[in-house]
Motif scaffolding. Structure first.
Motif, PDB file in Angstrom:
ATOM      1  N   TRP A   1      13.714 -29.148   7.903  1.00  0.00           N
ATOM      2  CA  TRP A   1      12.560 -28.818   8.742  1.00  0.00           C
ATOM      3  C   TRP A   1      12.195 -29.991   9.657  1.00  0.00           C
ATOM      4  O   TRP A   1      11.865 -29.803  10.832  1.00  0.00           O
ATOM      5  CB  TRP A   1      11.362 -28.437   7.869  1.00  0.00           C
ATOM      6  CG  TRP A   1      11.386 -27.018   7.409  1.00  0.00           C
ATOM      7  CD1 TRP A   1      11.907 -26.540   6.243  1.00  0.00           C
ATOM      8  CD2 TRP A   1      10.866 -25.873   8.110  1.00  0.00           C
ATOM      9  NE1 TRP A   1      11.753 -25.174   6.173  1.00  0.00           N
ATOM     10  CE2 TRP A   1      11.119 -24.735   7.302  1.00  0.00           C
ATOM     11  CE3 TRP A   1      10.231 -25.692   9.326  1.00  0.00           C
ATOM     12  CZ2 TRP A   1      10.739 -23.452   7.677  1.00  0.00           C
ATOM     13  CZ3 TRP A   1       9.852 -24.413   9.710  1.00  0.00           C
ATOM     14  CH2 TRP A   1      10.109 -23.314   8.889  1.00  0.00           C
ATOM     15  N   VAL A   2      12.270 -31.194   9.126  1.00  0.00           N
ATOM     16  CA  VAL A   2      11.969 -32.380   9.937  1.00  0.00           C
ATOM     17  C   VAL A   2      13.014 -32.537  11.046  1.00  0.00           C
ATOM     18  O   VAL A   2      12.674 -32.909  12.174  1.00  0.00           O
ATOM     19  CB  VAL A   2      11.911 -33.642   9.052  1.00  0.00           C
ATOM     20  CG1 VAL A   2      11.801 -34.902   9.913  1.00  0.00           C
ATOM     21  CG2 VAL A   2      10.723 -33.561   8.096  1.00  0.00           C
ATOM     22  N   ASP A   3      14.259 -32.238  10.730  1.00  0.00           N
ATOM     23  CA  ASP A   3      15.306 -32.302  11.755  1.00  0.00           C
ATOM     24  C   ASP A   3      15.008 -31.339  12.902  1.00  0.00           C
ATOM     25  O   ASP A   3      15.241 -31.659  14.079  1.00  0.00           O
ATOM     26  CB  ASP A   3      16.666 -31.966  11.142  1.00  0.00           C
ATOM     27  CG  ASP A   3      17.170 -33.046  10.193  1.00  0.00           C
ATOM     28  OD1 ASP A   3      16.649 -34.172  10.255  1.00  0.00           O
ATOM     29  OD2 ASP A   3      18.067 -32.744   9.378  1.00  0.00           O
ATOM     30  N   ILE A   4      14.486 -30.162  12.571  1.00  0.00           N
ATOM     31  CA  ILE A   4      14.124 -29.182  13.610  1.00  0.00           C
ATOM     32  C   ILE A   4      12.982 -29.723  14.473  1.00  0.00           C
ATOM     33  O   ILE A   4      12.989 -29.598  15.700  1.00  0.00           O
ATOM     34  CB  ILE A   4      13.721 -27.838  12.963  1.00  0.00           C
ATOM     35  CG1 ILE A   4      14.923 -27.202  12.259  1.00  0.00           C
ATOM     36  CG2 ILE A   4      13.155 -26.879  14.015  1.00  0.00           C
ATOM     37  CD1 ILE A   4      14.574 -25.983  11.426  1.00  0.00           C
TER      38      ILE A   4
ATOM     39  N   LYS B   1      15.993 -31.514   0.235  1.00  0.00           N
ATOM     40  CA  LYS B   1      16.970 -31.265   1.291  1.00  0.00           C
ATOM     41  C   LYS B   1      16.409 -30.304   2.338  1.00  0.00           C
ATOM     42  O   LYS B   1      16.642 -30.475   3.542  1.00  0.00           O
ATOM     43  CB  LYS B   1      18.247 -30.696   0.685  1.00  0.00           C
ATOM     44  CG  LYS B   1      18.963 -31.656  -0.250  1.00  0.00           C
ATOM     45  CD  LYS B   1      20.172 -31.006  -0.900  1.00  0.00           C
ATOM     46  CE  LYS B   1      20.852 -31.954  -1.875  1.00  0.00           C
ATOM     47  NZ  LYS B   1      22.006 -31.321  -2.566  1.00  0.00           N
ATOM     48  N   ILE B   2      15.647 -29.304   1.859  1.00  0.00           N
ATOM     49  CA  ILE B   2      15.063 -28.329   2.790  1.00  0.00           C
ATOM     50  C   ILE B   2      13.994 -28.990   3.657  1.00  0.00           C
ATOM     51  O   ILE B   2      13.914 -28.731   4.872  1.00  0.00           O
ATOM     52  CB  ILE B   2      14.481 -27.141   2.009  1.00  0.00           C
ATOM     53  CG1 ILE B   2      15.610 -26.362   1.326  1.00  0.00           C
ATOM     54  CG2 ILE B   2      13.683 -26.228   2.930  1.00  0.00           C
ATOM     55  CD1 ILE B   2      15.140 -25.317   0.342  1.00  0.00           C
TER      56      ILE B   2
ATOM     57  N   LYS C   1       3.672 -28.585  16.395  1.00  0.00           N
ATOM     58  CA  LYS C   1       2.568 -27.876  15.748  1.00  0.00           C
ATOM     59  C   LYS C   1       2.994 -26.483  15.291  1.00  0.00           C
ATOM     60  O   LYS C   1       2.663 -26.063  14.169  1.00  0.00           O
ATOM     61  CB  LYS C   1       1.364 -27.788  16.684  1.00  0.00           C
ATOM     62  CG  LYS C   1       0.656 -29.116  16.902  1.00  0.00           C
ATOM     63  CD  LYS C   1      -0.598 -28.935  17.745  1.00  0.00           C
ATOM     64  CE  LYS C   1      -1.332 -30.257  17.921  1.00  0.00           C
ATOM     65  NZ  LYS C   1      -2.571 -30.093  18.748  1.00  0.00           N
ATOM     66  N   ASN C   2       3.700 -25.775  16.137  1.00  0.00           N
ATOM     67  CA  ASN C   2       4.131 -24.421  15.783  1.00  0.00           C
ATOM     68  C   ASN C   2       5.133 -24.433  14.631  1.00  0.00           C
ATOM     69  O   ASN C   2       5.086 -23.587  13.736  1.00  0.00           O
ATOM     70  CB  ASN C   2       4.749 -23.728  16.997  1.00  0.00           C
ATOM     71  CG  ASN C   2       3.730 -23.426  18.080  1.00  0.00           C
ATOM     72  OD1 ASN C   2       2.546 -23.281  17.788  1.00  0.00           O
ATOM     73  ND2 ASN C   2       4.177 -23.329  19.316  1.00  0.00           N
ATOM     74  N   ILE C   3       6.027 -25.404  14.657  1.00  0.00           N
ATOM     75  CA  ILE C   3       7.016 -25.503  13.581  1.00  0.00           C
ATOM     76  C   ILE C   3       6.337 -25.829  12.259  1.00  0.00           C
ATOM     77  O   ILE C   3       6.703 -25.279  11.204  1.00  0.00           O
ATOM     78  CB  ILE C   3       8.082 -26.569  13.923  1.00  0.00           C
ATOM     79  CG1 ILE C   3       8.880 -26.136  15.159  1.00  0.00           C
ATOM     80  CG2 ILE C   3       9.025 -26.788  12.738  1.00  0.00           C
ATOM     81  CD1 ILE C   3       9.779 -27.221  15.714  1.00  0.00           C
ATOM     82  N   LEU C   4       5.333 -26.691  12.301  1.00  0.00           N
ATOM     83  CA  LEU C   4       4.623 -27.053  11.071  1.00  0.00           C
ATOM     84  C   LEU C   4       3.827 -25.869  10.512  1.00  0.00           C
ATOM     85  O   LEU C   4       3.691 -25.740   9.295  1.00  0.00           O
ATOM     86  CB  LEU C   4       3.699 -28.241  11.317  1.00  0.00           C
ATOM     87  CG  LEU C   4       4.420 -29.591  11.450  1.00  0.00           C
ATOM     88  CD1 LEU C   4       3.456 -30.679  11.902  1.00  0.00           C
ATOM     89  CD2 LEU C   4       5.087 -29.988  10.126  1.00  0.00           C
ATOM     90  N   VAL C   5       3.324 -25.014  11.379  1.00  0.00           N
ATOM     91  CA  VAL C   5       2.655 -23.789  10.903  1.00  0.00           C
ATOM     92  C   VAL C   5       3.661 -22.896  10.191  1.00  0.00           C
ATOM     93  O   VAL C   5       3.397 -22.370   9.098  1.00  0.00           O
ATOM     94  CB  VAL C   5       1.996 -23.036  12.082  1.00  0.00           C
ATOM     95  CG1 VAL C   5       1.531 -21.645  11.621  1.00  0.00           C
ATOM     96  CG2 VAL C   5       0.815 -23.825  12.632  1.00  0.00           C
TER      97      VAL C   5
END
Length: 305
Positions: free
Chosen positions: A240-243, A235-236, A252-256
């Motif tokens: 993150w994918v929704d963000i 679920k978490i 890229k920044n979100i994945l970091v």
């Protein structure tokens, strides 16, 4: 009577292919015809991985978004059994594997056909297999067996060893101290025992009871602590994918940030959450837990568990 088997697989390091080979050995030795089909995406997923490239697969794998595949063909249009060799990425089926399950030609090939899924992974395969079940149901396939071979080392240790293997391509001991990553050679070669059982069902062409027999041999290990973590993590991951979908320009920044969050969640938060669950919730949920574990070991599929 001789049977016709199609063994389909995607493999980067070769581990999945070797697992499938060992599973198939007794079936082929029983006089059946076996054909192999390697899944080849147009976009090559490199091995060894770099860490940024590995984490860049998160959105598409979590949302089961297919990638284009290279042209493929099989000798026949129908088979008596299709064996699917796969691996989880980010608690989801790997992108190349989920892609072929969504390929219209392949869906036609496996419709009304007995299918066995067999995977090699770190230790969490439940969420990914549920997505596989949904895709197989949509294709009209008959899932009759599932085998999951896992890294048997503790969760925290395998977290470090898997990234050592993915980053270097070497299945050796990190710093000469950590255990070897991935599925053990003993378990990989031992996949043939599941093939021994399967060949008996294949002879009769009747599949009721196969998964129960495979489970008795350890084919689908479900450990409560991992099941608990995986259900929460799935679920978490989606959040993150929704963000990322909301702010694609910041992918890229979100994945970091996600990479560091994952390390903290697994290594620090999960032991605390498990301890709280062990004291306050688990003792009062034994029936529910038992039902869930039995379900995940099975080949049944339900939208709501």
């Amino acid at each position: 009577m001789k049977k016709r088997i199609l063994a389909v697989y995607f493999s980067q390091s070769g581990q999945t292919k070797t697992i499938v080979d060992n599973f198939i050995k007794p079936i082929a030795a029983d006089g059946n015809d076996v054909e192999y089909l390697q899944i080849k995406p147009v976009h090559q997923f490199p091995f060894p991985w770099t860490i940024p490239v590995f984490f860049d697969t998160v959105p598409e794998s979590v949302e089961v978004i297919p990638t284009p595949l290279q042209p493929w063909k099989t000798d026949f249009e129908k088979y008596d059994l299709v064996v699917l060799g796969w691996q989880p990425w980010n608690l989801s089926p790997s992108i190349p594997f989920s892609s072929i399950l969504q390929d219209e030609k392949f869906k036609s090939l496996i419709k009304d056909t007995p299918v066995i899924t067999i995977s090699g992974c770190r230790n969490m395969w439940i969420n990914a297999q549920e997505k596989n079940k949904k895709l197989l149901k949509a294709a009209g396939a008959m899932l009759v067996g599932n085998i999951a071979l896992v890294d048997r080392h503790p969760n925290h240790l395998s977290y470090f060893t898997i990234f050592h293997w993915l980053g270097t391509g070497r299945k050796d001991r990190k710093w000469g101290v950590f255990p070897r990553p991935g599925v053990s050679e003993k378990d990989i070669s031992g996949a043939s025992k599941f093939g021994d059982v399967t060949k008996e069902y294949l002879r009769e062409g009747k599949w009721d009871g196969l998964q129960q027999d495979l489970v008795k041999m350890g084919a689908a290990p479900v450990k409560y602590s991992l099941m608990f973590i995986e259900k929460k993590a799935g679920k978490i991951f989606q959040k993150w994918v929704d963000i990322i979908n909301k702010f694609p320009q910041k992918r890229k920044n979100i994945l970091v940030a996600y990479k560091y969050y994952l390390a903290v969640a697994l290594l620090v938060a999960s032991p605390v959450i498990l301890a709280v669950d062990f004291v306050l919730f688990r003792p009062f949920s034994q029936r529910k837990i038992k039902r869930q574990m039995e379900y995940y070991r099975s080949v049944d599929f339900r939208e709501i568990i």
